[in-house]
Design a protein around this motif. Structure first.
Motif, PDB file in Angstrom:
ATOM      1  N   LEU A   1       0.827  -1.207   0.000  1.00 33.10           N
ATOM      2  CA  LEU A   1       0.000   0.000   0.000  1.00 33.10           C
ATOM      3  C   LEU A   1       0.864   1.260   0.000  1.00 33.10           C
ATOM      4  CD1 LEU A   1      -2.884   1.073   0.026  1.00 33.10           C
ATOM      5  CD2 LEU A   1      -2.796   1.058   2.529  1.00 33.10           C
ATOM      6  N   ALA A   2       1.942   1.253   0.774  1.00 32.18           N
ATOM      7  CA  ALA A   2       2.832   2.416   0.825  1.00 32.18           C
ATOM      8  C   ALA A   2       3.438   2.691  -0.545  1.00 32.18           C
ATOM      9  CB  ALA A   2       3.930   2.199   1.861  1.00 32.18           C
ATOM     10  N   MET A   3       3.839   1.635  -1.249  1.00 31.60           N
ATOM     11  CA  MET A   3       4.425   1.844  -2.575  1.00 31.60           C
ATOM     12  C   MET A   3       3.379   2.342  -3.561  1.00 31.60           C
ATOM     13  SD  MET A   3       6.761  -0.609  -4.928  1.00 31.60           S
ATOM     14  CE  MET A   3       7.493   0.062  -6.425  1.00 31.60           C
ATOM     15  N   LEU A   4       2.160   1.827  -3.466  1.00 32.22           N
ATOM     16  CA  LEU A   4       1.094   2.299  -4.355  1.00 32.22           C
ATOM     17  C   LEU A   4       0.833   3.779  -4.120  1.00 32.22           C
ATOM     18  CD1 LEU A   4      -1.075   1.781  -6.486  1.00 32.22           C
ATOM     19  CD2 LEU A   4      -2.608   1.068  -4.623  1.00 32.22           C
ATOM     20  N   TYR A   5       0.749   4.184  -2.855  1.00 35.20           N
ATOM     21  CA  TYR A   5       0.565   5.603  -2.535  1.00 35.20           C
ATOM     22  C   TYR A   5       1.714   6.438  -3.103  1.00 35.20           C
ATOM     23  CZ  TYR A   5      -3.311   5.056   0.855  1.00 35.20           C
ATOM     24  OH  TYR A   5      -4.519   4.826   1.445  1.00 35.20           O
ATOM     25  N   ARG A   6       2.947   5.958  -2.917  1.00 37.39           N
ATOM     26  CA  ARG A   6       4.115   6.697  -3.402  1.00 37.39           C
ATOM     27  C   ARG A   6       4.078   6.859  -4.919  1.00 37.39           C
ATOM     28  NH1 ARG A   6       9.835   3.943  -2.696  1.00 37.39           N
ATOM     29  NH2 ARG A   6       9.106   2.876  -4.570  1.00 37.39           N
ATOM     30  N   GLU A   7       3.700   5.788  -5.611  1.00 40.23           N
ATOM     31  CA  GLU A   7       3.633   5.853  -7.065  1.00 40.23           C
ATOM     32  C   GLU A   7       2.507   6.766  -7.539  1.00 40.23           C
ATOM     33  OE1 GLU A   7       5.551   4.420  -9.686  1.00 40.23           O
ATOM     34  OE2 GLU A   7       6.930   4.401  -7.986  1.00 40.23           O
ATOM     35  N   LEU A   8       1.374   6.752  -6.831  1.00 39.27           N
ATOM     36  CA  LEU A   8       0.291   7.666  -7.197  1.00 39.27           C
ATOM     37  C   LEU A   8       0.739   9.117  -7.022  1.00 39.27           C
ATOM     38  CD1 LEU A   8      -2.727   5.744  -5.623  1.00 39.27           C
ATOM     39  CD2 LEU A   8      -2.484   6.340  -8.049  1.00 39.27           C
TER      40      LEU A   8
END
Length: 204
Positions: A167-174
């Motif tokens: 989830l943290a990586m998805l947020y960062r990529e968004l």
């Protein structure tokens, strides 16, 4: 499968890939707000949560943080110790494993494979899942070597909060993709799309 169950990756190992709807993903990116980590929609704000990660990917959302190892062995030594194989000399300074190399070395197992060979193949497959499905970068052609030491003891793998890392990586990529110069997006787009279609079924 027993090794995937042992490590807590049994559900992730069964994830079916499907075609991404890039128009849907682009529409979500345009509505992403950095300051609140939420999508701003006409009906209000919403976002992907840890509950969504646990329900849709079957990953642990409690436990130790997934972080890079501060001091690790040379890449080749690390690969040999945990995979019993390593990329060639031309990639002696590599920081990630190419999916093509993982497939070439671990796609087929002997029917007489030892327990050690099965564990090495399980680590290789989990690395492929991490880099190819759960936490891919925008290039999506290799997985970072930082995750391999966390797979050393397959009994201990489930003690990490892999869902939080996803989830943290998805947020960062968004957040990164909202910037004007961004041309592609990484992160678990399968999760993003399935979340949108599940939470907002009218989109389907």
């Amino acid at each position: 499968m027993p090794y995937f169950e042992l490590s807590g990756f049994e559900s992730a190992a069964l994830i079916q890939t499907f075609d991404l709807q890039y128009d849907l993903i682009s529409a979500l990116v345009r509505r992403w707000r950095l300051e609140s980590h939420t999508f701003h929609l006409p009906c209000g704000e919403c976002t992907v949560t840890l509950e969504d990660v646990a329900l849709q990917l079957g990953l642990a959302i409690d436990g130790s943080a997934v972080t890079g190892v501060s001091a690790r062995a040379e890449p080749a030594t690390l690969c040999y110790s945990l995979l019993r194989a390593s990329p060639g000399d031309d990639e002696s300074n590599f920081s990630g494993l190419k999916f093509t190399w993982l497939k070439a070395n671990f796609e087929h197992l002997s029917v007489n494979a030892t327990e050690e060979e099965l564990m090495c193949a399980s680590r290789a497959y989990i690395m492929h899942i991490i880099g190819g499905v759960l936490m891919p970068d925008a290039n999506n052609n290799r997985v970072h070597l930082q995750y391999l030491p966390l797979l050393a003891d397959l009994h201990n793998v489930r003690s990490y909060s892999w869902g939080s890392a996803v989830l943290a990586m998805l947020y960062r990529e968004l957040c990164r993709t909202t910037k004007p110069h961004a041309v592609d997006i990484g992160g678990c787009l399968l999760l993003l799309q399935s979340w949108a279609l599940y939470r907002m079924p009218f989109l389907a």
